[in-house]
Scaffold this motif. Structure first.
Motif, PDB file in Angstrom:
ATOM      1  N   ILE A   1       0.841  -1.202   0.000  1.00  0.00           N
ATOM      2  CA  ILE A   1       0.000   0.000   0.000  1.00  0.00           C
ATOM      3  C   ILE A   1       0.876   1.252   0.000  1.00  0.00           C
ATOM      4  CG2 ILE A   1      -1.957   1.140   1.130  1.00  0.00           C
ATOM      5  CD1 ILE A   1      -2.708  -1.547   2.372  1.00  0.00           C
TER       6      ILE A   1
ATOM      7  N   ARG B   1       1.849   3.435   2.390  1.00  0.00           N
ATOM      8  CA  ARG B   1       1.553   4.609   3.227  1.00  0.00           C
ATOM      9  C   ARG B   1       1.639   4.169   4.681  1.00  0.00           C
ATOM     10  NH1 ARG B   1      -3.087   3.541   5.744  1.00  0.00           N
ATOM     11  NH2 ARG B   1      -4.651   2.324   4.669  1.00  0.00           N
TER      12      ARG B   1
ATOM     13  N   GLU C   1      -6.815   0.939  11.973  1.00  0.00           N
ATOM     14  CA  GLU C   1      -6.678  -0.292  11.169  1.00  0.00           C
ATOM     15  C   GLU C   1      -5.679  -1.251  11.817  1.00  0.00           C
ATOM     16  OE1 GLU C   1      -5.684   1.322   7.324  1.00  0.00           O
ATOM     17  OE2 GLU C   1      -3.746   2.077   7.999  1.00  0.00           O
TER      18      GLU C   1
ATOM     19  N   TRP D   1      -7.679  -3.089  14.365  1.00  0.00           N
ATOM     20  CA  TRP D   1      -8.488  -4.116  13.679  1.00  0.00           C
ATOM     21  C   TRP D   1      -7.635  -5.341  13.354  1.00  0.00           C
ATOM     22  CZ3 TRP D   1      -7.540  -5.846   8.644  1.00  0.00           C
ATOM     23  CH2 TRP D   1      -8.456  -6.782   8.166  1.00  0.00           C
TER      24      TRP D   1
ATOM     25  N   LYS E   1      -6.816  -2.998   4.276  1.00  0.00           N
ATOM     26  CA  LYS E   1      -6.479  -1.587   4.546  1.00  0.00           C
ATOM     27  C   LYS E   1      -6.410  -0.760   3.260  1.00  0.00           C
ATOM     28  CE  LYS E   1      -3.807  -3.335   8.446  1.00  0.00           C
ATOM     29  NZ  LYS E   1      -2.452  -3.708   8.919  1.00  0.00           N
ATOM     30  N   SER E   2      -6.331  -1.445   2.119  1.00  0.00           N
ATOM     31  CA  SER E   2      -6.253  -0.718   0.836  1.00  0.00           C
ATOM     32  C   SER E   2      -7.591  -0.632   0.116  1.00  0.00           C
ATOM     33  CB  SER E   2      -5.219  -1.381  -0.069  1.00  0.00           C
ATOM     34  OG  SER E   2      -5.695  -2.635  -0.519  1.00  0.00           O
TER      35      SER E   2
ATOM     36  N   LEU F   1     -14.137  10.642   5.528  1.00  0.00           N
ATOM     37  CA  LEU F   1     -14.100  10.814   6.981  1.00  0.00           C
ATOM     38  C   LEU F   1     -14.113  12.292   7.372  1.00  0.00           C
ATOM     39  CD1 LEU F   1     -11.470   8.054   7.723  1.00  0.00           C
ATOM     40  CD2 LEU F   1     -13.930   7.963   8.200  1.00  0.00           C
ATOM     41  N   ALA F   2     -14.996  12.640   8.301  1.00  0.00           N
ATOM     42  CA  ALA F   2     -15.072  13.998   8.840  1.00  0.00           C
ATOM     43  C   ALA F   2     -13.729  14.378   9.453  1.00  0.00           C
ATOM     44  CB  ALA F   2     -16.171  14.072   9.903  1.00  0.00           C
ATOM     45  N   ASP F   3     -13.323  15.631   9.318  1.00  0.00           N
ATOM     46  CA  ASP F   3     -12.060  16.169   9.860  1.00  0.00           C
ATOM     47  C   ASP F   3     -10.828  15.630   9.134  1.00  0.00           C
ATOM     48  OD1 ASP F   3     -13.597  17.507  11.719  1.00  0.00           O
ATOM     49  OD2 ASP F   3     -13.346  15.965  13.243  1.00  0.00           O
ATOM     50  N   ILE F   4     -10.842  14.327   8.773  1.00  0.00           N
ATOM     51  CA  ILE F   4      -9.644  13.727   8.182  1.00  0.00           C
ATOM     52  C   ILE F   4      -9.622  13.997   6.671  1.00  0.00           C
ATOM     53  CG2 ILE F   4      -8.268  11.615   8.026  1.00  0.00           C
ATOM     54  CD1 ILE F   4      -9.751  10.546  10.469  1.00  0.00           C
TER      55      ILE F   4
ATOM     56  N   ARG G   1     -10.363  12.186   3.942  1.00  0.00           N
ATOM     57  CA  ARG G   1      -9.973  11.168   2.953  1.00  0.00           C
ATOM     58  C   ARG G   1     -10.986  10.037   3.034  1.00  0.00           C
ATOM     59  NH1 ARG G   1      -8.598   6.821   5.746  1.00  0.00           N
ATOM     60  NH2 ARG G   1      -7.577   7.085   7.762  1.00  0.00           N
TER      61      ARG G   1
ATOM     62  N   GLU H   1     -12.669   6.531   3.762  1.00  0.00           N
ATOM     63  CA  GLU H   1     -12.451   5.509   4.788  1.00  0.00           C
ATOM     64  C   GLU H   1     -12.062   4.190   4.111  1.00  0.00           C
ATOM     65  OE1 GLU H   1     -16.044   4.048   6.723  1.00  0.00           O
ATOM     66  OE2 GLU H   1     -15.060   4.265   8.670  1.00  0.00           O
ATOM     67  N   ASN H   2     -11.197   3.400   4.749  1.00  0.00           N
ATOM     68  CA  ASN H   2     -10.941   2.060   4.217  1.00  0.00           C
ATOM     69  C   ASN H   2     -11.715   1.022   5.035  1.00  0.00           C
ATOM     70  OD1 ASN H   2      -9.138   0.665   6.218  1.00  0.00           O
ATOM     71  ND2 ASN H   2      -7.813   2.426   5.791  1.00  0.00           N
TER      72      ASN H   2
ATOM     73  N   ALA I   1     -10.843  -1.703   6.535  1.00  0.00           N
ATOM     74  CA  ALA I   1     -10.255  -2.237   7.770  1.00  0.00           C
ATOM     75  C   ALA I   1     -10.618  -1.338   8.959  1.00  0.00           C
ATOM     76  CB  ALA I   1      -8.741  -2.355   7.642  1.00  0.00           C
ATOM     77  N   GLU I   2     -10.425  -0.029   8.795  1.00  0.00           N
ATOM     78  CA  GLU I   2     -10.750   0.882   9.908  1.00  0.00           C
ATOM     79  C   GLU I   2     -12.256   0.976  10.124  1.00  0.00           C
ATOM     80  OE1 GLU I   2      -8.657   4.425   8.671  1.00  0.00           O
ATOM     81  OE2 GLU I   2      -9.999   4.754   6.975  1.00  0.00           O
TER      82      GLU I   2
ATOM     83  N   HIS J   1     -14.209   0.234  13.592  1.00  0.00           N
ATOM     84  CA  HIS J   1     -15.192   1.153  14.172  1.00  0.00           C
ATOM     85  C   HIS J   1     -16.470   0.390  14.560  1.00  0.00           C
ATOM     86  CE1 HIS J   1     -16.310   5.720  13.960  1.00  0.00           C
ATOM     87  NE2 HIS J   1     -16.534   5.210  15.146  1.00  0.00           N
TER      88      HIS J   1
ATOM     89  N   GLN K   1     -23.239   2.995  10.824  1.00  0.00           N
ATOM     90  CA  GLN K   1     -21.973   3.734  10.891  1.00  0.00           C
ATOM     91  C   GLN K   1     -21.813   4.766   9.765  1.00  0.00           C
ATOM     92  OE1 GLN K   1     -18.974   3.099   8.910  1.00  0.00           O
ATOM     93  NE2 GLN K   1     -17.425   4.169  10.147  1.00  0.00           N
TER      94      GLN K   1
ATOM     95  N   LEU L   1     -23.859   7.880  10.433  1.00  0.00           N
ATOM     96  CA  LEU L   1     -23.253   8.787  11.414  1.00  0.00           C
ATOM     97  C   LEU L   1     -22.149   9.607  10.756  1.00  0.00           C
ATOM     98  CD1 LEU L   1     -22.899   6.317  14.447  1.00  0.00           C
ATOM     99  CD2 LEU L   1     -24.759   7.952  14.023  1.00  0.00           C
ATOM    100  N   GLU L   2     -21.340   8.952   9.906  1.00  0.00           N
ATOM    101  CA  GLU L   2     -20.259   9.670   9.210  1.00  0.00           C
ATOM    102  C   GLU L   2     -20.840  10.733   8.285  1.00  0.00           C
ATOM    103  OE1 GLU L   2     -17.000   9.375   9.728  1.00  0.00           O
ATOM    104  OE2 GLU L   2     -16.966   7.556  10.937  1.00  0.00           O
TER     105      GLU L   2
END
Lengths: 194, 194
Positions: free
Chosen positions: A29, A31, A37, A40, B18-19, B26-29, B31, B33-34, B36-37, B41, B139, B142-143
């Motif tokens: 990937i 990064r 993650e 997870w 993760k890829s 994602l709020a604030d971030i 980018r 979401e993947n 895995a994260e 959540h 989820q 909420l995002e």
């Protein structure tokens, strides 16, 4: 605020863990890994590697621990495993303050239960905590190995430094400890570790 | 290959999740979401929102399900919730083929157990699967809400389309279903949904 609103505030807050970056660069990937993650991955490792925990280990407790173990990094950030003693001490103080703030977003008895789970993980006295800590230590080893050195190469880490960290894996799971030791041996042969 | 080598091959393979990128930004971030994260959540949501599952729900089974529910996306990719019927059918075929390949990396009896967990999640007949599916549906709501519209705005999704999807949340947890319905109402008032 009602219970559900408190719980939803917590659910929103923990999402910030997706923005906390670790030293590990992900193979293929390319990064940095984030702590959400990573958490997870540890939980899936707990499922797949469960039989290597000591007999009688409560797996659902292990999984609960790995899921929440890094939430404190939302405030405290991630510290590199090979950081020096004074940095480690500063980090611990910052993490305790973060735990005070973040778990308290939940209704009181849930906050207490989750804080206890985190304290248990940190104290590493129970079989569950020792296995959870072993997984947390093992996962970046696997990533470094598959990425061809990773943080080991980037920071000039030696085999002796890594082997000192393997002890914590052995302590949680003798089988996984031996696996990690073999991995370090192979990494030295392949020139991934000095 | 020995059992441990098979398990470690699986641990390495699942890291690819993760890829896999989702539609959610994602709020604030800022980018995408993947998967895995996202799965992490959901597992933390299962811990925090456990009391809203029907009485007798086996929470560790719910957590196991949400941890592995998206592994098939390593091969099949993520499909947008509002994709049309023919796309959904193609996706299902691709996901089944992915399940055949990915779970089989594990030793046979572990592969069978994890495949059964995934099948149960997909079939949505047990209390555990219905609660897990409710979390998976809730989820991104909420995002979207916290990011000020997200995929709803970007794809011109209407309140009626979203409310049709809320039924699956109600089915897994009446309390979370009501919460999601209120959220849709607020989103309409705020102009986040047509």
């Amino acid at each position: 605020m009602g219970r559900l609103d408190q719980q939803m505030a917590f659910v929103g807050e923990v999402g910030q863990l997706k923005s906390v970056l670790r030293q590990t660069v992900l193979a293929d990937i390319g990064r940095p890994e984030n702590s959400a993650e990573h958490s997870w991955h540890l939980a899936v490792m707990a499922l797949a590697l469960a039989e290597h925990a000591p007999p009688g280990t409560d797996l659902s407790k292990v999984i609960g621990m790995v899921l929440v173990h890094d939430l404190v990094e939302i405030d405290a950030g991630d510290l590199f495993l090979y950081a020096d003693q004074s940095e480690q001490e500063r980090q611990l103080i910052a993490e305790r303050a973060a735990a005070d703030r973040i778990f308290a977003i939940l209704p009181a008895e849930q906050a207490t239960a989750m804080r206890q789970l985190w304290d248990e993980f940190m104290e590493r006295t129970t079989a569950e905590a020792r296995f959870a800590r072993a997984l947390d230590r093992l996962q970046p080893f696997l990533e470094n190995f598959s990425v061809g050195g990773g943080t080991w190469k980037r920071h000039g880490i030696t085999a002796d430094q890594v082997l000192a960290k393997v002890k914590l894996i052995e302590d949680g799971s003798p089988t996984l400890g031996r696996y990690a030791e073999d991995l370090v041996g192979r990494a030295v042969e392949m020139g991934l570790l000095a």
